[in-house]
Each structure stands twice: as C-alpha cells, then as structure tokens.
Design a protein around this motif. Structure first.
Motif, PDB file in Angstrom:
ATOM      1  N   LEU B  14       0.836  -1.199   0.000  1.00 46.10           N
ATOM      2  CA  LEU B  14       0.000   0.000   0.000  1.00 46.10           C
ATOM      3  C   LEU B  14       0.873   1.252   0.000  1.00 46.10           C
ATOM      4  O   LEU B  14       0.609   2.211  -0.716  1.00 46.10           O
ATOM      5  N   ALA B  15       1.945   1.217   0.828  1.00 47.39           N
ATOM      6  CA  ALA B  15       2.847   2.371   0.888  1.00 47.39           C
ATOM      7  C   ALA B  15       3.468   2.617  -0.479  1.00 47.39           C
ATOM      8  O   ALA B  15       3.574   3.754  -0.934  1.00 47.39           O
ATOM      9  N   ALA B  16       3.875   1.528  -1.150  1.00 45.02           N
ATOM     10  CA  ALA B  16       4.478   1.671  -2.473  1.00 45.02           C
ATOM     11  C   ALA B  16       3.482   2.253  -3.465  1.00 45.02           C
ATOM     12  O   ALA B  16       3.819   3.076  -4.299  1.00 45.02           O
ATOM     13  N   ALA B  17       2.221   1.831  -3.331  1.00 48.93           N
ATOM     14  CA  ALA B  17       1.203   2.290  -4.276  1.00 48.93           C
ATOM     15  C   ALA B  17       0.884   3.764  -4.079  1.00 48.93           C
ATOM     16  O   ALA B  17       0.608   4.471  -5.032  1.00 48.93           O
ATOM     17  N   THR B  18       0.931   4.234  -2.846  1.00 40.68           N
ATOM     18  CA  THR B  18       0.482   5.598  -2.590  1.00 40.68           C
ATOM     19  C   THR B  18       1.614   6.598  -2.427  1.00 40.68           C
ATOM     20  O   THR B  18       1.403   7.785  -2.535  1.00 40.68           O
ATOM     21  N   ASN B  19       2.814   6.108  -2.156  1.00 42.50           N
ATOM     22  CA  ASN B  19       3.887   7.044  -1.822  1.00 42.50           C
ATOM     23  C   ASN B  19       5.016   7.092  -2.822  1.00 42.50           C
ATOM     24  O   ASN B  19       5.988   7.774  -2.598  1.00 42.50           O
ATOM     25  N   GLY B  20       4.917   6.338  -3.910  1.00 44.45           N
ATOM     26  CA  GLY B  20       5.908   6.373  -4.960  1.00 44.45           C
ATOM     27  C   GLY B  20       7.327   6.219  -4.411  1.00 44.45           C
ATOM     28  O   GLY B  20       7.507   5.827  -3.262  1.00 44.45           O
ATOM     29  N   PRO B  21       8.381   6.544  -5.149  1.00 38.43           N
ATOM     30  CA  PRO B  21       8.259   6.976  -6.540  1.00 38.43           C
ATOM     31  C   PRO B  21       8.030   5.812  -7.504  1.00 38.43           C
ATOM     32  O   PRO B  21       8.289   4.659  -7.173  1.00 38.43           O
ATOM     33  N   ILE B  22       7.529   6.139  -8.694  1.00 35.41           N
ATOM     34  CA  ILE B  22       7.418   5.146  -9.747  1.00 35.41           C
ATOM     35  C   ILE B  22       8.814   4.822 -10.269  1.00 35.41           C
ATOM     36  O   ILE B  22       9.757   5.586 -10.078  1.00 35.41           O
ATOM     37  N   ASP B  23       8.925   3.683 -10.949  1.00 36.19           N
ATOM     38  CA  ASP B  23      10.178   3.334 -11.619  1.00 36.19           C
ATOM     39  C   ASP B  23      10.278   4.079 -12.951  1.00 36.19           C
ATOM     40  O   ASP B  23       9.310   4.635 -13.431  1.00 36.19           O
ATOM     41  N   TRP B 208       7.982  11.173  -7.987  1.00 38.40           N
ATOM     42  CA  TRP B 208       9.267  11.281  -7.271  1.00 38.40           C
ATOM     43  C   TRP B 208       9.207  10.724  -5.848  1.00 38.40           C
ATOM     44  O   TRP B 208      10.225  10.667  -5.172  1.00 38.40           O
ATOM     45  N   GLY B 209       8.007  10.405  -5.357  1.00 37.99           N
ATOM     46  CA  GLY B 209       7.872   9.858  -4.012  1.00 37.99           C
ATOM     47  C   GLY B 209       7.474  10.897  -2.986  1.00 37.99           C
ATOM     48  O   GLY B 209       7.591  12.104  -3.211  1.00 37.99           O
TER      49      GLY B 209
END
Lengths: 239, 239
Positions: B14-23, B208-209
């Motif tokens: 969930l943290a990865a999905a909402t807090n980025g950054p994208i690759d 960018w996160g």
C-alpha cells in the motif's frame, strides 16, 4: 442585563470585530512591489484573491519595480540542479512613476537574500508607507518591511523556514512564531508563500466583510486557515 | 504466513502504491499552455510547486501559446466593476516552436468560455498528447482536454462552480464530482483554481515519491489536502 442578553451583545461585538467590514472609504489602487527573484505564489496567490475581489469590488492592481520593463522569478544564483523554473512578468510602473497607492503588497523570495537587489524596494517601502492605507507582506517580504523600519514596535510574522534570516533585520519587531498571518494597525504580515493567500483573504474580510471574503475563498476553492492556525512554526522548531 | 507478516506485506504494498516513486525515467521538460484569460493561480500555483521541485530535481518549465510574445490574465470581456486585475507574462515558445515535452499543464480561466480563444490549445493538446508522459489540467482547463477528446472513457474532475459548463464538453468522460483531483492512467485533472497545487503535489508524490512531495509542500507552507478530500462539490450542490 440577563446572561443571555450579555452573551448576545458580546457575540455581536465579536462578530463585528472579526467579520467586518470596516467603515470608511475602501482601498482601490493596489501595488505589488517586485525585484528579481520573487517567489511565484507570493505574487500570484494574492493576485488570484484580488482577481476574485475585483469581480464584486472596483480595484486596480499594478506591478511595479525599480526599472519597469520586465521582472523575473529567476534567482540571482542558479539552482544546483540546473533546473530552469523561471517566468517573467511585464511591469506596469517604476517606483518613481507609480500612481498614488492605497495598498502595497511586498512579496518574498530568494531575491531578498541579496541586499543590493532589494535595496530599491526597501527605500520605496520607507518612502511610501506614510501615504498608504494598508501595507501587506508575504513570506520573506517581511525582511524588506523590517529593513525599511516600518515594523519597529509592531507584531509581525514571516516564513517559518527562513525565520532566522528575516528576524535578524528586525531587532525591534515583536516577531510572532505561531501565526499564519498577523495584523498590527495597518500592516499585515504573513507566514511562508501560501500563507499570503490566507493573509490577503483575512485582509479582504477585515475591509469588505466576511460575505465578500467567503465568496472569493469559494471561487478559488481555497481551504482557508485562520490567522492563528499555523503548523509550520512547530515543524521548523520555532515553538 | 502469520497475520502480522501478511499485514506487513500489505502495508508495504500500500505504501508503495500511494507514496511512490514510480520506476523509470523521470519527466524533465514541462510545458504550460496559455491563452488569453488564464486564471492566475491555475498557472502560478503549479509553477510554485515546480519551483520547489526544481531545488532537488532537474526540470525545466516553458510557457507556450499560439503566438509567442506575451500572454495576459485579462479576460475577453471586462469586469462589471471596471476592475483591472490583470498581469502579463512573457511566453517562451509557440505551440509550433516548443521543444519536445514530457509533461503538459493546461490551466483554466475565463478565457476557456470563448471557443475561438482556446481552439489553438485544444488542437495542440490533441496533437501533443500521444508524445507526453503526463498531461495535467487545472480547473476549467479540463474543458480543453475534453474538447480535445483525450478524456473520453476516463475519470476526470474540474472546477465545481463551473461544473455544468465544463462537463457539457465531455459526454463520454466519467466526471467525478467529489474529488480534489483525479488520476486516470497518465492524465491528472484537478478541481478549481487552488486544487491545481494539490494535484501537482499529488503528481510529484506519484513520480518522485512522498519525501520529495512533502519537502515541496513544507517549503510552500501549503496545507495539502488529499485527492478525495473535497468540500466544494457539496457547496455547489454536486453531491
């Protein structure tokens, strides 16, 4: 007098004190004093609120600086990232050619760090303040007011991240670390960048009343915060 | 797998999905498409956020329009109050001469009400969209995206006070009345005026996160609200 009646009178007095409008002639001609390296939203946040005010009240805004011509966001020293996030506006008048003003707004920005860069604005503030109805600073623009001496003995606030930089110029200023914006007599100072909009909306409420201010706030879809509703002073360790 | 371990994995996802950054490669060149009668904060709110982003990430912004030269806030029809709250910016490129862009930002404003006035922007959006990484609209700028056809089948939002005006152009758009901003694939649309800043901050977080986005938010002293945290749709009777 019964308690309920006293409460009603107090409530009405409080409402009058906080919700305006004030009596007397309303300000109309509003100058915004520029220098190289002004912060984008310090200038255009207030312009947006004034644009909304202009829908219902007759006002004029003028962009003014030392030389006329153009004025740019671009700071005097480039970003370490080599980013270019500049923009340039046309200036309407020089300090010497500006029409009589009722209100002056002084933004902040990286350009305030260079004394020579802002000395003309400092001199202009000192010269024009006695003829103004209101003086408003945004962000580190308070450092220009402090250097012009017009904040001496007054309560004021400024950008929370740049607190030490700005307050060094105002040893005789009663700096308020926990404030979104502060009014002392006819001077309104605001906290950092976005706070300029809250300060101008608070000033609009003071001058034209809460009906006008609320209308402008809603047109902007602005989530307004109050004069004392500050969380950034704490974030930056000021209280 | 124990419940606590599952919860930790879900939490991390969930943290990865909402807090980025994208690759992947980060966008760098960002255009802002202008026309006469753009809204001040629709343009300079995002510029302020991008200015803050530029302190830590290499980006460039370009102001572009049909003709080059200058572009002004001033609407096509004067205010009933005879107020003059205009300002004029220098344009960097025409639509024809602009460099390749990774991102295009399309503001709104009174000028969107005149079809001929914004037809060049509509045509530009339709032409350039396939080559963009991201397309972002602020306020009634969504009407330009809708007229360009790029919102068809997508979820989007817009200015809540001008809802009926904008949504008439997007019969095949899944308009979201309760939203501060909406992402659908690579298009970000925001609610009215101030919401552009929240949308751009949300987009910065996505790309960018959250560390970078939070830093920009705090530099601006911005009281950020989330994508679904909208109170103006209700105020204007949309939900």
């Amino acid at each position: 007098m019964k308690v309920a009646a006293i409460a009603a009178v107090l409530s009405a007095a409080l409402a009058a004190a906080t919700n305006g409008p004030i009596d007397g002639p309303k300000p109309r001609d509003i100058g915004i004093a520029l220098f190289r390296g002004w912060q984008p939203m310090d200038v255009f946040g207030p312009i947006e609120a004034l644009w909304g005010l202009g829908l219902s009240q007759p006002i004029n805004i003028y962009l003014i600086d030392e030389d006329g011509g153009t004025s740019e966001i671009k700071p005097l020293t480039p970003f370490a990232t080599n980013s270019n996030t500049s923009a340039t506006v046309l200036v309407d008048y020089t300090f010497a050619s500006a029409p009589p003003l009722d209100v002056l707004i002084v933004p902040g920005g990286a350009g305030t760090r260079n004394q020579a860069n802002v000395q003309p604005v400092i001199d202009y503030v000192a010269a024009v303040y006695p003829s103004l109805q209101y003086l408003i600073s945004v962000c580190t623009g308070a450092s220009i007011l402090a250097r012009a001496g017009v904040l001496d003995g007054k309560r004021a606030t400024t950008n929370k991240r740049s607190w030490a930089f700005v307050t060094q110029f105002g040893q005789r200023v009663r700096w308020q670390p926990k404030a979104r914006y502060v009014r002392d007599r006819n001077i309104w100072t605001t906290s950092g960048i976005s706070a300029g909009v809250d300060g101008v909306l608070g000033w609009i409420e003071y001058v034209w009343g809460s009906n006008v201010s609320t209308e402008v706030t809603n047109v902007m879809e602005w989530n307004k915060v109050g004069a004392n509703d500050d969380k950034f002073g704490k974030l930056y360790g000021l209280w």
